[in-house]
Design an enzyme around this catalytic site. Sequence first.
Site: not given
Ligand SMILES: NC(=O)C1=CN([C@@H]2O[C@H](COP(=O)(O)OP(=O)(O)OC[C@H]3O[C@@H](n4cnc5c(N)ncnc54)[C@H](OP(=O)(O)O)[C@@H]3O)[C@@H](O)[C@H]2O)C=CC1
Ligand SMILES: C[C@H](O)[C@@H]1OC(=O)[C@H](O)[C@@H]1O
Length: 255
Positions: A145, A158, A162
């Site tokens: 991230s 968090y 990252k």
């Molecule tokens: N959205 C954003 O702004 C940003 C996101 N990220 C990172 O991107 C990644 C994906 O996030 P995002 O798509 O936004 O979030 P979502 O909440 O949309 O998706 C999260 C996914 O992770 C799965 N998940 C959560 N916990 C577990 C677990 N314990 N074991 C297996 N699967 C798990 C969920 O599946 P289920 O519901 O089936 O458990 C789901 O498929 C994360 O690592 C997040 O930190 C990074 C930067 C920015």
């Molecule tokens: C969940 C937040 O919106 C998201 O997670 C990250 O890793 C980005 O920096 C945003 O803060």
Amino acid sequence: MTKLLEGKTVLVTGASAGIGRAAAIGAARHGADVAINFSRDVAGAESAVAEIEKLGQRGLAVKGDVSDPETATDFVARAVEAFGKVDVFVNNAGICPFHAFLDMPVETFERTMRVNLHGAYFMVQAAANQMVKQGHGGAIIAVSSISALVGGEYQTHYTPTKAGLHSLMQSTAIALGRYGIRCNSVLPGTILTDINKDDLADDEKRRYMEGRVPLGRLGQPDDLEGPIVFLASDLARYVTGASLLVDGGAFVNLQ
Ligand SMILES: NC(=O)C1=CN([C@@H]2O[C@H](COP(=O)(O)OP(=O)(O)OC[C@H]3O[C@@H](n4cnc5c(N)ncnc54)[C@H](OP(=O)(O)O)[C@@H]3O)[C@@H](O)[C@H]2O)C=CC1
Ligand SMILES: C[C@H](O)[C@@H]1OC(=O)[C@H](O)[C@@H]1O
């Protein structure tokens, strides 16, 4: 369209929704068979597999909580059983339960560490061991991230996970280079998914976040598709230990 992942097997954690789902479907669009991990959302996982199959590729969903190290070996074993090999591993699963620092519950802190960082460590290790055994290299991509580089008032539990992922890719790039395994990370900015739906439900916060992005909008999950497919592909054959910001320019926007 040139298919960049033709014949490859790609594994993605946390792919029932959001960025992981977009990465999994993007890999299938580029010719890969794709195994996905998820922990709770059966309907989401099934529909992701259906999308993968609609693209003419093989798909597989394997349920498992990444905070349990056994999930890692099970996921890799099930994918190998189905598709015979692992070429690309995308570590994406993550949570971000927003909470203030001074009264952070121990359980929230520990759960975030276990899912985002400990889970990633054992997943990457299991995928790497399989790639080493196969003997023809591979690509590992961590969804880190922008938060690896900057802080967040309600993300004190968090952001270290990252930064940890970013660092894990740098160290594994060294440990695995001799096996032809490349390790890189993507650093998304704010991408509209379930993880931040509640946080961004506040209009003022959402407008502020949009205002920080030089490209003028928050990200969508499929904005990560191209960067992840690129790092997974042979186009990135000499790229390892690198990180790619995918944030519409938010990080460099000081004033
Ligand atoms: N959205 C954003 O702004 C940003 C996101 N990220 C990172 O991107 C990644 C994906 O996030 P995002 O798509 O936004 O979030 P979502 O909440 O949309 O998706 C999260 C996914 O992770 C799965 N998940 C959560 N916990 C577990 C677990 N314990 N074991 C297996 N699967 C798990 C969920 O599946 P289920 O519901 O089936 O458990 C789901 O498929 C994360 O690592 C997040 O930190 C990074 C930067 C920015
Ligand atoms: C969940 C937040 O919106 C998201 O997670 C990250 O890793 C980005 O920096 C945003 O803060």
